[in-house]
Design a protein around this motif. Sequence first.
Motif, PDB file in Angstrom:
ATOM      1  N   ASN A   1      -8.364  11.101 -16.276  1.00 28.46           N
ATOM      2  CA  ASN A   1      -6.978  10.905 -15.874  1.00 28.46           C
ATOM      3  C   ASN A   1      -6.894   9.984 -14.661  1.00 28.46           C
ATOM      4  O   ASN A   1      -6.007   9.146 -14.564  1.00 28.46           O
ATOM      5  CB  ASN A   1      -6.317  12.254 -15.563  1.00 28.46           C
ATOM      6  N   THR A   2      -7.838  10.094 -13.737  1.00 32.04           N
ATOM      7  CA  THR A   2      -7.884   9.232 -12.561  1.00 32.04           C
ATOM      8  C   THR A   2      -7.972   7.774 -12.980  1.00 32.04           C
ATOM      9  O   THR A   2      -7.260   6.922 -12.468  1.00 32.04           O
ATOM     10  CB  THR A   2      -9.092   9.610 -11.677  1.00 32.04           C
ATOM     11  N   GLN A   3      -8.847   7.477 -13.932  1.00 33.62           N
ATOM     12  CA  GLN A   3      -9.013   6.101 -14.364  1.00 33.62           C
ATOM     13  C   GLN A   3      -7.771   5.586 -15.085  1.00 33.62           C
ATOM     14  O   GLN A   3      -7.392   4.434 -14.929  1.00 33.62           O
ATOM     15  CB  GLN A   3     -10.243   5.982 -15.266  1.00 33.62           C
ATOM     16  N   GLN A   4      -7.094   6.422 -15.852  1.00 37.68           N
ATOM     17  CA  GLN A   4      -5.904   6.004 -16.590  1.00 37.68           C
ATOM     18  C   GLN A   4      -4.738   5.699 -15.660  1.00 37.68           C
ATOM     19  O   GLN A   4      -3.916   4.851 -15.953  1.00 37.68           O
ATOM     20  CB  GLN A   4      -5.496   7.081 -17.586  1.00 37.68           C
ATOM     21  N   ARG A   5      -4.632   6.377 -14.515  1.00 41.74           N
ATOM     22  CA  ARG A   5      -3.508   6.193 -13.597  1.00 41.74           C
ATOM     23  C   ARG A   5      -3.753   5.104 -12.571  1.00 41.74           C
ATOM     24  O   ARG A   5      -2.946   4.889 -11.694  1.00 41.74           O
ATOM     25  CB  ARG A   5      -3.201   7.517 -12.886  1.00 41.74           C
ATOM     26  N   ASN A   6      -4.886   4.402 -12.627  1.00 39.42           N
ATOM     27  CA  ASN A   6      -5.213   3.342 -11.678  1.00 39.42           C
ATOM     28  C   ASN A   6      -5.230   3.831 -10.234  1.00 39.42           C
ATOM     29  O   ASN A   6      -4.733   3.157  -9.340  1.00 39.42           O
ATOM     30  CB  ASN A   6      -4.275   2.147 -11.846  1.00 39.42           C
TER      31      ASN A   6
ATOM     32  N   LEU B   1      -7.708   8.100  -3.583  1.00 41.87           N
ATOM     33  CA  LEU B   1      -6.644   7.837  -2.624  1.00 41.87           C
ATOM     34  C   LEU B   1      -5.363   7.580  -3.404  1.00 41.87           C
ATOM     35  O   LEU B   1      -5.341   6.733  -4.303  1.00 41.87           O
ATOM     36  CB  LEU B   1      -6.992   6.613  -1.764  1.00 41.87           C
ATOM     37  N   GLU B   2      -4.307   8.327  -3.047  1.00 38.57           N
ATOM     38  CA  GLU B   2      -3.000   8.158  -3.681  1.00 38.57           C
ATOM     39  C   GLU B   2      -1.913   8.163  -2.620  1.00 38.57           C
ATOM     40  O   GLU B   2      -2.104   8.672  -1.516  1.00 38.57           O
ATOM     41  CB  GLU B   2      -2.719   9.307  -4.653  1.00 38.57           C
TER      42      GLU B   2
ATOM     43  N   VAL C   1       2.591   8.744   3.616  1.00 40.56           N
ATOM     44  CA  VAL C   1       1.723   9.899   3.441  1.00 40.56           C
ATOM     45  C   VAL C   1       0.703   9.519   2.380  1.00 40.56           C
ATOM     46  O   VAL C   1       1.074   9.099   1.277  1.00 40.56           O
ATOM     47  CB  VAL C   1       2.501  11.168   3.012  1.00 40.56           C
ATOM     48  N   LEU C   2      -0.572   9.630   2.734  1.00 42.50           N
ATOM     49  CA  LEU C   2      -1.661   9.319   1.819  1.00 42.50           C
ATOM     50  C   LEU C   2      -2.431  10.595   1.522  1.00 42.50           C
ATOM     51  O   LEU C   2      -2.614  11.428   2.409  1.00 42.50           O
ATOM     52  CB  LEU C   2      -2.598   8.279   2.436  1.00 42.50           C
ATOM     53  N   ARG C   3      -2.859  10.741   0.287  1.00 39.60           N
ATOM     54  CA  ARG C   3      -3.634  11.924  -0.092  1.00 39.60           C
ATOM     55  C   ARG C   3      -4.977  11.507  -0.662  1.00 39.60           C
ATOM     56  O   ARG C   3      -5.048  10.694  -1.577  1.00 39.60           O
ATOM     57  CB  ARG C   3      -2.898  12.773  -1.115  1.00 39.60           C
ATOM     58  N   ASN C   4      -6.017  12.072  -0.090  1.00 43.36           N
ATOM     59  CA  ASN C   4      -7.376  11.939  -0.602  1.00 43.36           C
ATOM     60  C   ASN C   4      -7.740  13.219  -1.317  1.00 43.36           C
ATOM     61  O   ASN C   4      -7.485  14.309  -0.806  1.00 43.36           O
ATOM     62  CB  ASN C   4      -8.372  11.720   0.536  1.00 43.36           C
ATOM     63  N   THR C   5      -8.353  13.078  -2.479  1.00 47.23           N
ATOM     64  CA  THR C   5      -8.825  14.230  -3.240  1.00 47.23           C
ATOM     65  C   THR C   5     -10.312  14.075  -3.489  1.00 47.23           C
ATOM     66  O   THR C   5     -10.762  13.036  -3.975  1.00 47.23           O
ATOM     67  CB  THR C   5      -8.064  14.350  -4.577  1.00 47.23           C
ATOM     68  N   PHE C   6     -11.064  15.102  -3.134  1.00 49.08           N
ATOM     69  CA  PHE C   6     -12.506  15.163  -3.349  1.00 49.08           C
ATOM     70  C   PHE C   6     -12.721  15.988  -4.612  1.00 49.08           C
ATOM     71  O   PHE C   6     -12.432  17.187  -4.619  1.00 49.08           O
ATOM     72  CB  PHE C   6     -13.211  15.847  -2.175  1.00 49.08           C
TER      73      PHE C   6
ATOM     74  N   ARG D   1       0.988   7.024  -7.282  1.00 46.80           N
ATOM     75  CA  ARG D   1       1.741   8.064  -6.572  1.00 46.80           C
ATOM     76  C   ARG D   1       1.313   9.447  -7.040  1.00 46.80           C
ATOM     77  O   ARG D   1       1.042   9.659  -8.221  1.00 46.80           O
ATOM     78  CB  ARG D   1       3.239   7.887  -6.806  1.00 46.80           C
ATOM     79  N   THR D   2       1.283  10.370  -6.099  1.00 47.39           N
ATOM     80  CA  THR D   2       0.978  11.755  -6.433  1.00 47.39           C
ATOM     81  C   THR D   2       2.133  12.341  -7.227  1.00 47.39           C
ATOM     82  O   THR D   2       3.257  11.816  -7.206  1.00 47.39           O
ATOM     83  CB  THR D   2       0.773  12.595  -5.154  1.00 47.39           C
ATOM     84  N   GLU D   3       1.868  13.435  -7.902  1.00 48.61           N
ATOM     85  CA  GLU D   3       2.923  14.107  -8.671  1.00 48.61           C
ATOM     86  C   GLU D   3       4.026  14.639  -7.771  1.00 48.61           C
ATOM     87  O   GLU D   3       5.168  14.766  -8.203  1.00 48.61           O
ATOM     88  CB  GLU D   3       2.319  15.228  -9.512  1.00 48.61           C
ATOM     89  N   ASP D   4       3.711  14.936  -6.514  1.00 48.44           N
ATOM     90  CA  ASP D   4       4.711  15.454  -5.571  1.00 48.44           C
ATOM     91  C   ASP D   4       5.174  14.382  -4.580  1.00 48.44           C
ATOM     92  O   ASP D   4       5.623  14.695  -3.481  1.00 48.44           O
ATOM     93  CB  ASP D   4       4.163  16.674  -4.830  1.00 48.44           C
ATOM     94  N   PHE D   5       5.099  13.117  -4.976  1.00 50.01           N
ATOM     95  CA  PHE D   5       5.525  12.010  -4.113  1.00 50.01           C
ATOM     96  C   PHE D   5       6.914  12.282  -3.539  1.00 50.01           C
ATOM     97  O   PHE D   5       7.807  12.775  -4.242  1.00 50.01           O
ATOM     98  CB  PHE D   5       5.553  10.694  -4.906  1.00 50.01           C
TER      99      PHE D   5
END
Length: 161
Positions: free
Chosen positions: A7-12, A88-89, A101-106, A147-151
């Motif tokens: 999903n990460t790759q599909q959403r760029n 990074l989103e 607001v930037l979000r990093n996900t590990f 953009r995150t789902e909660d942008f």
Amino acid sequence: MSDQLANTQQRNIFAIPFHPQWSDMDQNGHMRTNAYLAAAENSRMQYFTGSGFSAAEFARRGLGPVIQTDQLHYRAELRLLDPAELTLELAGLAPDGARFVLRNTFTRADGRVAATVTSTGGWLDLTRRRLTTPPEDLFQLLRALARTEDFADLTSPLAER
């Protein structure tokens, strides 16, 4: 490949591989808080540098990113040299780009999210030492992030003065 990584790759989404190093570990063998924050900072600068905004370019323009708050949410352990992906989103943006607001996900190799770092910041005019709006090309880089789902749409800190 896990469904989440696909999903990460599909959403760029901007993504880089990540492996916790020896210096990232605490006495319990878990990744330290400061290591998560440092990795998040590094990924942001990798995104900007890879898009033409290196530290030297920021300095040339008299502008720099400034983070006002970081929120770290732990979900699963990351241990020494565990393979992971760091994304990074964009989680929020003011209409003039002065606040973001930037979000990093590990995300671990098994698809579990290990942690998220959500950072609120703005752009500092290095001469005036005040928040400012970004130049258009930098503003476009922010808007280009997935953009995150909660942008959320944010208010400008400049309008609050």
